[in-house]
Enzyme design. Sequence first.
Site, mmCIF file in Angstrom:
data_model
loop_
_atom_site.group_PDB
_atom_site.id
_atom_site.type_symbol
_atom_site.label_atom_id
_atom_site.label_comp_id
_atom_site.label_asym_id
_atom_site.label_seq_id
_atom_site.Cartn_x
_atom_site.Cartn_y
_atom_site.Cartn_z
ATOM 1 N N HIS A 50 -10.487 -1.659 0.007
ATOM 2 C CA HIS A 50 -10.153 -1.766 1.425
ATOM 3 C C HIS A 50 -10.441 -0.434 2.116
ATOM 4 C CE1 HIS A 50 -6.180 -0.452 -0.350
ATOM 5 N NE2 HIS A 50 -6.359 0.454 0.587
HETATM 6 P P1 TYD Z 1 -2.522 -3.236 -2.518
HETATM 7 O O1 TYD Z 1 -2.947 -2.732 -1.187
HETATM 8 O O2 TYD Z 1 -3.138 -4.500 -3.014
HETATM 9 O O3 TYD Z 1 -2.733 -2.097 -3.622
HETATM 10 P P2 TYD Z 1 -4.087 -1.344 -4.054
HETATM 11 O O4 TYD Z 1 -4.676 -0.784 -2.818
HETATM 12 O O5 TYD Z 1 -3.630 -0.305 -5.000
HETATM 13 O O6 TYD Z 1 -4.995 -2.313 -4.697
HETATM 14 O O7 TYD Z 1 -0.944 -3.362 -2.513
HETATM 15 C C1 TYD Z 1 -0.253 -4.121 -3.488
HETATM 16 C C2 TYD Z 1 0.968 -4.733 -2.820
HETATM 17 O O8 TYD Z 1 1.891 -3.720 -2.497
HETATM 18 C C3 TYD Z 1 0.630 -5.486 -1.551
HETATM 19 O O9 TYD Z 1 1.428 -6.667 -1.539
HETATM 20 C C4 TYD Z 1 1.090 -4.556 -0.452
HETATM 21 C C5 TYD Z 1 2.217 -3.787 -1.106
HETATM 22 N N1 TYD Z 1 2.412 -2.415 -0.617
HETATM 23 C C6 TYD Z 1 3.596 -2.094 0.023
HETATM 24 O O10 TYD Z 1 4.497 -2.933 0.217
HETATM 25 N N2 TYD Z 1 3.780 -0.811 0.446
HETATM 26 C C7 TYD Z 1 2.847 0.148 0.250
HETATM 27 O O11 TYD Z 1 3.055 1.315 0.662
HETATM 28 C C8 TYD Z 1 1.610 -0.206 -0.398
HETATM 29 C C9 TYD Z 1 0.528 0.812 -0.618
HETATM 30 C C10 TYD Z 1 1.434 -1.504 -0.824
#
Ligand code: TYD
Length: 133
Positions: A50
Amino acid sequence: MSLIHWIDFPKIGDDRGNLVALEGNKNIPFSIKRVYYLFDLQSDIPRGFHAHKELVQVAVCVKGRCDILMDDGKSKEIVTLDSPDKGLLIDVMQWHEMHNFSDDCVLLVLASDVYDEADYIRSYEQFQNEVKK
Ligand code: TYD
């Protein structure tokens, strides 16, 4: 804006070990509003994929190692994070993917704002379209 921007953190070391201090608007180039960390990762399951519209982050691999693919829509580069005294700036509109986590990897991330799903661009096609604007 360069694609890869490392920040070297001064290491305060003595015969007891090492210490690194991360301070908002000092060695971290924004006011820190959120800290999160990734751990118990799997080497064959990449994460990220992303970009952010407004959020700026610094990633620090405080334990172990991983690779990060950085992509600003014009060029791509893969760098390795393997040092607790080095941070990688993840600026706005930088598509990033984390790969090849070591078993012991702990990836600490400092963020300029609280979590907001509306700030994410999770489609690579949308990211490319936004970058072209
Ligand atoms: P995600 O963005 O998929 O993680 P990565 O970028 O590491 O692949 O996030 C995983 C889950 O965690 C998603 O449901 C969003 C949640 N999340 C939060 O609630 N707070 C946060 O600060 C972050 C970074 C993610």
